[in-house]
Design a protein around this motif. Structure first.
Motif, PDB file in Angstrom:
ATOM      1  N   ALA A 408      -9.187  31.400 -33.182  1.00  9.86           N
ATOM      2  CA  ALA A 408     -10.208  30.446 -32.758  1.00  9.86           C
ATOM      3  C   ALA A 408     -11.506  30.746 -33.487  1.00  9.86           C
ATOM      4  O   ALA A 408     -11.895  31.908 -33.619  1.00  9.86           O
ATOM      5  N   GLU A 409     -12.143  29.705 -33.984  1.00 11.40           N
ATOM      6  CA  GLU A 409     -13.434  29.882 -34.645  1.00 11.40           C
ATOM      7  C   GLU A 409     -14.473  29.147 -33.799  1.00 11.40           C
ATOM      8  O   GLU A 409     -14.461  27.932 -33.705  1.00 11.40           O
ATOM      9  N   GLN A 410     -15.346  29.923 -33.142  1.00 10.41           N
ATOM     10  CA  GLN A 410     -16.338  29.326 -32.241  1.00 10.41           C
ATOM     11  C   GLN A 410     -17.515  28.777 -33.046  1.00 10.41           C
ATOM     12  O   GLN A 410     -18.165  29.513 -33.767  1.00 10.41           O
ATOM     13  N   LEU A 411     -17.763  27.483 -32.900  1.00  8.50           N
ATOM     14  CA  LEU A 411     -18.874  26.874 -33.636  1.00  8.50           C
ATOM     15  C   LEU A 411     -19.660  25.980 -32.707  1.00  8.50           C
ATOM     16  O   LEU A 411     -19.103  25.343 -31.816  1.00  8.50           O
ATOM     17  N   GLU A 412     -20.964  25.867 -32.945  1.00 12.19           N
ATOM     18  CA  GLU A 412     -21.728  24.937 -32.122  1.00 12.19           C
ATOM     19  C   GLU A 412     -21.561  23.546 -32.686  1.00 12.19           C
ATOM     20  O   GLU A 412     -21.075  23.355 -33.794  1.00 12.19           O
ATOM     21  N   SER A 413     -21.877  22.582 -31.846  1.00  8.65           N
ATOM     22  CA  SER A 413     -21.477  21.207 -32.106  1.00  8.65           C
ATOM     23  C   SER A 413     -21.814  20.660 -33.504  1.00  8.65           C
ATOM     24  O   SER A 413     -20.957  20.112 -34.191  1.00  8.65           O
ATOM     25  N   ALA A 414     -23.059  20.804 -33.927  1.00  6.74           N
ATOM     26  CA  ALA A 414     -23.468  20.193 -35.199  1.00  6.74           C
ATOM     27  C   ALA A 414     -22.761  20.844 -36.385  1.00  6.74           C
ATOM     28  O   ALA A 414     -22.372  20.165 -37.340  1.00  6.74           O
ATOM     29  N   THR A 415     -22.582  22.157 -36.308  1.00  9.45           N
ATOM     30  CA  THR A 415     -21.895  22.860 -37.387  1.00  9.45           C
ATOM     31  C   THR A 415     -20.443  22.402 -37.459  1.00  9.45           C
ATOM     32  O   THR A 415     -19.894  22.137 -38.520  1.00  9.45           O
ATOM     33  N   ARG A 416     -19.844  22.277 -36.293  1.00  6.87           N
ATOM     34  CA  ARG A 416     -18.447  21.855 -36.210  1.00  6.87           C
ATOM     35  C   ARG A 416     -18.287  20.453 -36.810  1.00  6.87           C
ATOM     36  O   ARG A 416     -17.359  20.185 -37.563  1.00  6.87           O
ATOM     37  N   LEU A 417     -19.222  19.560 -36.464  1.00  8.99           N
ATOM     38  CA  LEU A 417     -19.142  18.197 -36.986  1.00  8.99           C
ATOM     39  C   LEU A 417     -19.321  18.153 -38.498  1.00  8.99           C
ATOM     40  O   LEU A 417     -18.655  17.393 -39.193  1.00  8.99           O
ATOM     41  N   ALA A 418     -20.239  18.987 -38.989  1.00  9.94           N
ATOM     42  CA  ALA A 418     -20.497  18.983 -40.435  1.00  9.94           C
ATOM     43  C   ALA A 418     -19.253  19.463 -41.179  1.00  9.94           C
ATOM     44  O   ALA A 418     -18.861  18.899 -42.203  1.00  9.94           O
ATOM     45  N   ARG A 419     -18.624  20.511 -40.643  1.00  7.59           N
ATOM     46  CA  ARG A 419     -17.408  21.033 -41.271  1.00  7.59           C
ATOM     47  C   ARG A 419     -16.301  19.992 -41.223  1.00  7.59           C
ATOM     48  O   ARG A 419     -15.522  19.822 -42.159  1.00  7.59           O
TER      49      ARG A 419
END
Lengths: 533, 312
Positions: A408-419
């Motif tokens: 699992a790679e924990q990311l906050e919302s904006a980073t996750r969306l950008a990726r």
């Protein structure tokens, strides 16, 4: 959390309500008056139907702005709203609407055919419309005849246009009131108007303190008549209070400081159901939870991607125990996915859960694909989301049985969306809610390649693309159903996602709150709601 | 050096700090992955929608152009418009700042009211049972996370005993005193623990000082000794500490406002960071930087009043 605030929904529904009043007629008469206090997760952003794009706005838009047509409770058809009669020409290229007599905006001024033309032209315009303008994109021009007739001329036949006219985006506004707002141009006037909107729906905004509370009061001019012979709605007002923290929101309800709360954590549904003071309702939702896979042969970092092999994707689907995830994440409230679209979507085809849990099949498929010992795969997870963490933790255990190591790679919302937008991921958790009662929206995003690479999975079926394009102009219901059946079959076999579950909308209310409804598209309908004093 | 010259120099420091903060916050925000357009459009956006909105909002311009725009907006004190809420940033801040100021002010007052008497008791009974109990309590409240203290207070005093409302704010100033009491107490507890420890140490030190023994030997009444000599001298370092913690109080407000559903700037800040709403984060940071600088200035002035050596 993001999904609560971003993106979704729409709909057609105020009507659903209307019909359902009779279906779910209360044992005793509805009572008039009172203010319902409703606690929400997020505040509204912009109360202008043509520029509405976030759930918080979409879900209450139909209370403020009425539409020509209203979706029926089952979402499969439409019925009269502001328009009493609809005529569709045999070739589907001309639609003629007859307006209901004596309809008024919430300030008492008449709703004119010119307001209808102006509102729809604005909502579909390239410069004046917004994210959901595509729903009305098939309209070529609109004209009006006399005092009560509106004609839509279509670029091509559009099987979805009636449902589109029942969504929030097609809400009818007053040209005069918008143009009277301060501002040098339409954009500025729209902004000013949206701060104090006066619309055509059963309620009208009376006060709004951003991020704190919003009050909408009964529109005394609303056209729909209740069984008691007086106009709807019953409530004097609905006061929305904004409480983002799940625990605090539920505490407020238990303390009796609010009458209803949305987004009760699934983990607490059973507890609230057992509380004699409360009515805990799981409204059926056109909402799915899934895991998306990047199906490209190589990942952004250049490494080989096992998920490119359809046998691997099928194996992972078989290795996923949906019932277990439903128990762990939704505390038993969900149901397994039968198609990529929610089963309440018109033309959805379901023949039981897809890829029933079968570890033997999973192992064989992995061995056939050349991964008898499994491999390592990484999934993006929304940091701080208990749901996401639980979902991925369950998958980790299940997939370990077939040798697959899930990280699992924990990311906050904006980073996750950008990726995600850059297709720089291997797996991610996904959530979808329909905004319109039609399969075209979800199909265009999840299964159709040209606009967003099938929800950034990179999966493409030329046949699905072709079928989808045909379905967009197909007026024969049987042919259109066949096209969507084939799309769903191809998609299910190719498995670009891990088919997981459909989950309901959990709303808890004090027992005195009667006839509130949240339709599958998410819209909150207060038209028939009343307080039993 | 006269007082005006000191003031002028300090104001210059504040101006320099603010410019540095502006640069820092701009760089930090723009280096964070993700952008407001994706947050607005969500995961169903098409390539075309993303490109259109990026252009419409000006995020396709160079970073230098965007920074210049930000400086112009800041200089005009307008701070631009929030992309996620579609309203001017300044109106968002003006709406919410008063409630956060009230919350943090109440927290400071409560922290002092809790810390001062306890510190006195602990210092006067140094090593005794009362001292031990007070030190344990302060250690516990210092080590508990703010959101946890907040939830415990909510569940016991609000939802359980119904002494207070469960979050939210009132309609006017007096109602707000009531609504904000629990959140202010939440914020105050950890701060009061810090103040208490510091003040207790200072009091013990001062109590052992020669001039206190001398004052007592002169035959002064005990409360005169404590008030005029002990407290006044012991307070100085505690006030400095309090001033330094005003910044972290604003940080604590972010969490407290979320747990207690208070529409203040703390919650606005956190929501805006997650939404990548650059204009709001930048505008709010600028205003908070100025305010914290002013508090530091006030603390220095207060110190000078209490201790004439400082202004020398």
């Amino acid at each position: 959390m993001k999904h609560r605030t971003i993106g979704l929904l729409s709909s057609a529904l105020a009507l659903a309500l209307a019909t359902s009043t009779f279906l779910t007629a209360p044992a005793h008469a509805a009572q008039r008056g009172g203010t319902l206090v409703f606690a929400r997760v997020a505040d509204n952003i912009f109360l202008d139907p043509a520029h509405t794009a976030q759930n918080a706005d979409i879900w209450i838009s139909l209370n403020l702005y009425d539409t020509l047509l209203i979706a029926t409770a089952d979402g499969k058809a439409t019925e009269p709203g502001l328009a009493t009669d609809t005529k569709v020409a045999p070739d589907g290229k001309t639609l003629t609407f007859t307006m209901r007599p004596n309809i008024k905006f919430a300030d008492g001024s008449p709703i004119l055919v010119s307001d209808v033309k102006w509102s729809l032209d604005r909502a579909r315009g390239k410069d004046t419309g917004d994210e959901f303008a595509f729903l009305l994109a098939s309209i070529d021009s609109i004209d009006t005849q006399g005092a009560d007739t509106v004609t839509l001329h279509m670029k091509h036949a559009d099987p979805t246009i009636l449902q589109a006219l029942a969504t929030f985006n097609a809400g009818i506004m007053s040209e005069k009131l918008v143009m009277a707002a301060p501002g040098a141009n339409l954009a500025e006037k729209s902004k000013a108007f949206a701060e104090h909107p006066i619309g055509s729906g059963p309620f009208v905004l009376t006060s709004w303190k951003r991020n704190a509370e919003l009050v909408m009061s009964r529109n005394p001019y609303y056209w729909k008549i209740a069984p008691d012979g007086k106009p709807l709605p019953y409530l004097d007002a609905v006061k929305f209070v904004n409480i983002p923290d799940d625990a605090t929101r539920v505490l407020k309800l238990k303390a009796g400081e609010v009458d209803a709360v949305e987004f009760v954590p699934y983990s607490r549904a059973a507890e609230l159901k057992a509380d004699p003071k409360l009515n805990m309702v799981l409204f059926p939702a056109a909402q799915i939870n899934y895991f998306a896979m990047n199906t490209r042969p190589t990942l952004k970092d250049g490494s080989k991607n096992p998920l490119n092999d359809v046998r691997v994707r099928q194996a992972l689907n078989y290795a996923t125990d949906k019932e277990a995830i439903i128990q762990v994440v939704s505390y038993g409230t969900g149901t397994p996915q039968q198609s990529f679209m929610p089963m309440s979507t018109p033309l959805a085809v379901g023949n039981g859960p897809l890829y029933p849990y079968d570890i033997t099949k999973a192992k064989k498929l992995l061995a056939d694909a050349g991964y008898p010992k499994g491999f390592e795969v990484t999934c993006m997870v929304l940091a701080g989301s208990a749901d996401d963490t639980a979902k991925v933790a369950s998958l980790q255990q299940m997939w370990a049985d077939v040798g697959v190591t899930l990280k699992a790679e924990q990311l906050e919302s904006a980073t996750r969306l950008a990726r995600y937008a850059a297709s720089d991921y291997q797996m991610r958790t996904g959530l979808w809610t329909n905004d319109i009662n039609d399969p075209n929206e979800i199909t265009s995003v999840i299964a159709y390649y040209p606009t967003r690479q099938s929800a950034r999975t990179g999966w493409q079926s030329k046949r699905v693309d072709e079928l989808f394009e045909m379905s967009q102009e197909e007026l024969d219901p049987a042919k259109r159903a066949a096209e969507y059946a084939e799309i769903q079959k191809i998609y299910a076999e190719a498995a670009p996602i891990i088919f997981t579950m459909e989950v309901p909308y959990p709303v808890a209310m004090l027992k005195k709150v009667k006839d509130f409804q949240q339709i599958p598209l998410g819209n909150n309908i207060f038209l028939n709601t009343y307080l039993d004093k | 050096m006269n007082i005006l010259a000191i003031l002028a120099r300090r104001l210059l420091h504040i101006a320099a700090t603010v410019v540095l903060v502006a640069l820092l916050i701009f760089v930090l925000m723009h280096f964070l992955p993700g952008d407001p357009v994706m947050m607005l459009l969500g995961d169903r956006a098409s390539d075309e929608q993303i490109a259109n909105m990026r252009h419409r909002l000006g995020f396709d311009r160079s970073v230098v152009e965007q920074f210049w725009e930000f400086l112009k907006m800041t200089a005009s004190l307008q701070f631009g418009e929030s992309v996620s809420m579609k309203v001017p940033v300044i109106s968002l801040i003006v709406d919410r700042l008063p409630i956060t100021l009230m919350l943090t002010s109440m927290a400071v007052v409560l922290a002092v009211l809790i810390a001062a008497p306890l510190a006195f008791i602990a210092a006067l009974r140094q090593g005794g049972i009362a001292d031990a109990i007070i030190r344990v309590i302060s250690q516990v409240s210092l080590s508990m996370p703010v959101f946890y203290i907040g939830l415990i207070l909510l569940i016991t005093l609000a939802a359980g005993l119904r002494w207070f409302p469960v979050g939210g704010i009132g309609e006017n100033f007096f109602q707000n005193l009531y609504y904000l009491f629990l959140p202010a107490l939440t914020l105050a507890l950890s701060l009061s623990a810090i103040l208490l420890r510091n003040l207790r140490e200072a009091l013990i030190e001062v109590l052992q000082a020669d001039y206190v023994s001398f004052a007592t030997a002169k035959g002064l009444m005990r409360h005169t000794v404590l008030g005029r000599h002990v407290l006044r001298n012991a307070w100085i370092s505690t006030i400095t500490l309090l001033g330094l913690h005003v910044g972290s109080l604003v940080g604590g407000a972010v969490i407290t406002e979320t747990v207690f559903a208070i529409p203040g700037v703390g919650r606005l800040m956190i929501d805006s960071i997650f939404a990548r709403d650059y204009a709001v984060v930048q505008g709010l940071t600028m205003i908070l930087a100025v305010m914290v600088s002013i508090v530091f200035l006030a603390v220095d002035a207060l110190q000078a009043l209490l201790d004439p050596r400082v202004s020398a």
